[in-house]
Design a protein around this motif. Structure first.
Motif, PDB file in Angstrom:
ATOM      1  N   ALA A  28      -1.906   4.628  21.452  1.00 38.28           N
ATOM      2  CA  ALA A  28      -1.109   4.725  20.227  1.00 38.28           C
ATOM      3  C   ALA A  28      -0.711   3.369  19.660  1.00 38.28           C
ATOM      4  N   VAL A  29      -0.639   3.343  18.325  1.00 44.49           N
ATOM      5  CA  VAL A  29      -0.058   2.207  17.607  1.00 44.49           C
ATOM      6  C   VAL A  29       1.113   2.774  16.809  1.00 44.49           C
ATOM      7  N   LEU A  30       2.292   2.225  17.043  1.00 48.15           N
ATOM      8  CA  LEU A  30       3.478   2.662  16.303  1.00 48.15           C
ATOM      9  C   LEU A  30       3.722   1.693  15.163  1.00 48.15           C
ATOM     10  N   MET A  31       3.574   2.165  13.937  1.00 44.92           N
ATOM     11  CA  MET A  31       3.789   1.308  12.769  1.00 44.92           C
ATOM     12  C   MET A  31       5.201   1.543  12.236  1.00 44.92           C
ATOM     13  N   ILE A  32       5.885   0.458  11.963  1.00 50.05           N
ATOM     14  CA  ILE A  32       7.270   0.565  11.506  1.00 50.05           C
ATOM     15  C   ILE A  32       7.340   0.276  10.011  1.00 50.05           C
ATOM     16  N   LEU A  33       7.772   1.254   9.243  1.00 53.73           N
ATOM     17  CA  LEU A  33       7.854   1.070   7.787  1.00 53.73           C
ATOM     18  C   LEU A  33       9.296   1.238   7.331  1.00 53.73           C
ATOM     19  N   ASP A  34       9.636   0.560   6.266  1.00 49.03           N
ATOM     20  CA  ASP A  34      10.946   0.794   5.662  1.00 49.03           C
ATOM     21  C   ASP A  34      10.792   0.792   4.147  1.00 49.03           C
ATOM     22  N   ALA A  35      11.930   0.779   3.462  1.00 47.21           N
ATOM     23  CA  ALA A  35      11.892   0.923   2.001  1.00 47.21           C
ATOM     24  C   ALA A  35      11.085  -0.201   1.345  1.00 47.21           C
ATOM     25  N   ALA A  36      11.026  -1.367   1.989  1.00 51.61           N
ATOM     26  CA  ALA A  36      10.324  -2.500   1.376  1.00 51.61           C
ATOM     27  C   ALA A  36       8.821  -2.485   1.661  1.00 51.61           C
ATOM     28  N   SER A  37       8.371  -1.536   2.463  1.00 55.05           N
ATOM     29  CA  SER A  37       6.968  -1.571   2.888  1.00 55.05           C
ATOM     30  C   SER A  37       6.015  -1.088   1.801  1.00 55.05           C
ATOM     31  N   ASN A  38       4.875  -1.717   1.755  1.00 57.98           N
ATOM     32  CA  ASN A  38       3.806  -1.289   0.850  1.00 57.98           C
ATOM     33  C   ASN A  38       3.002  -0.200   1.583  1.00 57.98           C
ATOM     34  N   VAL A  39       3.398   1.046   1.333  1.00 60.56           N
ATOM     35  CA  VAL A  39       2.860   2.160   2.130  1.00 60.56           C
ATOM     36  C   VAL A  39       1.335   2.256   1.991  1.00 60.56           C
ATOM     37  N   ALA A  40       0.834   1.982   0.768  1.00 65.30           N
ATOM     38  CA  ALA A  40      -0.623   2.098   0.558  1.00 65.30           C
ATOM     39  C   ALA A  40      -1.380   1.123   1.461  1.00 65.30           C
ATOM     40  N   GLU A  41      -0.866  -0.085   1.608  1.00 62.85           N
ATOM     41  CA  GLU A  41      -1.549  -1.084   2.448  1.00 62.85           C
ATOM     42  C   GLU A  41      -1.458  -0.700   3.935  1.00 62.85           C
ATOM     43  N   TRP A  42      -0.296  -0.164   4.326  1.00 63.02           N
ATOM     44  CA  TRP A  42      -0.164   0.295   5.719  1.00 63.02           C
ATOM     45  C   TRP A  42      -1.160   1.420   6.005  1.00 63.02           C
ATOM     46  N   ARG A  43      -1.294   2.323   5.029  1.00 62.46           N
ATOM     47  CA  ARG A  43      -2.224   3.449   5.234  1.00 62.46           C
ATOM     48  C   ARG A  43      -3.660   2.948   5.376  1.00 62.46           C
ATOM     49  N   ARG A  44      -3.982   1.937   4.589  1.00 64.44           N
ATOM     50  CA  ARG A  44      -5.336   1.373   4.647  1.00 64.44           C
ATOM     51  C   ARG A  44      -5.607   0.843   6.063  1.00 64.44           C
ATOM     52  N   ILE A  45      -4.602   0.191   6.612  1.00 60.85           N
ATOM     53  CA  ILE A  45      -4.766  -0.330   7.973  1.00 60.85           C
ATOM     54  C   ILE A  45      -4.798   0.825   8.971  1.00 60.85           C
ATOM     55  N   ALA A  46      -3.924   1.818   8.745  1.00 59.27           N
ATOM     56  CA  ALA A  46      -3.891   2.979   9.661  1.00 59.27           C
ATOM     57  C   ALA A  46      -5.256   3.661   9.683  1.00 59.27           C
TER      58      ALA A  46
END
Ligand code: FMN
Length: 367
Positions: A28-46
């Protein structure tokens, strides 16, 4: 890709939202996101991590006001510890900006056993970080500037790099690239290398032997591209089959080869033809690769193709298409080697190749 939403029990009766992607049996990789996160870029990496056989948990921190002082990391640090304790296996944590500062605090001292590693991108290293607390677990500190994971202004990595210079399990990487896409690829390359090293998908094992299975598996460790070899068959119809045994042989004269199983249905056509095409596939042509490796009757149905200048079928949108005249045919065990003299090549240099490794399709992780 299937995504399941779940709620984790956090600190003091709160719940936090998370999305689970991929098979929970994978590391598992646990990704930590908050209000400032660029969700689209995180998803691309996910998505890329999923493709490389990881289980990804995207955790959304509770929303709160500005966090100027170190004390403002409460209650997030306790949230993270509570959630890590509930996970089925120890993840590698990946976080950016203030998420990274929170993760680092959650893993300090007695929290180190909660994770297998920490990947921290653009850590805000200005609030009392201390090199001694940064080396408890394998850690990768990336400073990238353009990574776009976090909306908060970036700090350069100089401080982080000096803090961890003597810390044994910590590595610092500064990404330098002008194009956001290049940074994305370089970041991904660093992530995958770190994950393979400290959180490998399969336990390391070494095999040896000379039985067919071992040899087949050994051969499969040579990573290749994928091609579709085409020709006009004896009956005048286009024929084609998937082959990864392609090799460039000579530049002067321009020669290439492919190895064709004598048992293949296309073998008689490829043995008798004087002309053939080799189409090197790009990442979007995986369905075509499957089709031309299957027993489907009309493999060209639904595939865009044109007849090349020299009279061999060429698949539209290929990375490269070679038009060849047969030079020689060599007998080689249960295969024959078809050597072609390249008459013409056309290629599209900007696409990513379709790769094949250990019996599976793969994609390039970085340039
Ligand atoms: C990625 C991949 C690579 C392949 N490479 C080869 C190859 O190099 N030579 C070969 O004879 N078969 C290769 N095959 C298997 C053939 O594509 C497959 O047997 C196909 O059914 C042959 O079609 P045919 O028997 O109708 O001609 C490969 C299959 C895949 C999926």
């Amino acid at each position: 890709m299937s995504v399941t939403s779940i709620q984790f029990k956090a600190f003091a009766g709160q719940t936090l939202q998370a999305e689970l992607l991929g098979d929970a049996k994978n590391p598992a990789v646990l990704m930590i996101l908050d209000a400032a996160s660029n969700v689209a870029e995180w998803r691309r990496i996910a998505d890329a991590l999923l493709l490389s056989g990881r289980h990804v948990v995207m955790l959304y921190l509770r929303t709160s006001g500005a966090m100027d002082a170190a004390s403002d990391y409460f209650p997030h640090v306790d949230d993270m510890r509570a959630i890590l304790a509930q996970m089925l296996s120890r993840p590698v944590i990946m976080a950016a900006g203030r998420g990274a500062a929170i993760a680092l605090r959650a893993l300090q001292q007695d929290g180190a056993h909660l994770a297998a590693g920490l990947i921290s991108v653009d850590l805000h290293a200005d609030d009392g970080l201390d090199g001694q607390n940064m080396g408890h677990i394998p850690s990768l500190y990336i400073a990238g500037g353009l990574t776009g994971l976090d909306a908060v202004p970036r700090h350069d990595g100089t401080l982080v790099s000096s803090l961890i210079s003597d810390v044994p399990l910590a590595k610092f990487v500064q990404l330098d690239a002008a194009e956001p896409d290049d940074v994305h690829e370089a970041l991904l390359g660093q992530l995958l290398e770190f994950l393979e090293l400290y959180h490998p998908r399969d336990a390391r094992e070494f095999r040896s032997g000379s039985d067919p299975r071992t040899l087949r598996d050994a051969m499969g460790l040579f990573a290749t591209g994928v091609t579709i070899v085409t020709a006009v068959g004896d009956n005048g119809d286009a024929i084609g089959m998937t082959a990864n045994s392609f090799t460039s042989v000579s530049l002067d004269p321009p020669l290439l080869l492919v190895c064709i199983a004598k048992s293949a249905g296309s073998a008689p056509h490829l043995q008798s033809t004087t002309k053939f095409g080799v189409n090197v596939l790009q990442i979007g042509q995986q369905p075509a690769s499957n089709r031309f490796a299957s027993k489907v009757e009309d493999r060209f149905a639904g595939i865009d193709w044109t007849m090349g200048e020299t009279g061999v079928p060429l698949l539209d949108g290929s990375l490269v298409s070679f038009e060849c005249e047969r030079q020689t045919l060599h007998d080689a065990g249960d295969h024959f080697i078809l050597v072609g003299h390249v008459m013409r090549a056309q290629f599209e240099p900007h696409r990513d190749p379709l790769l094949f490794f250990r019996g599976k399709y793969r994609r390039l992780h970085f340039a």
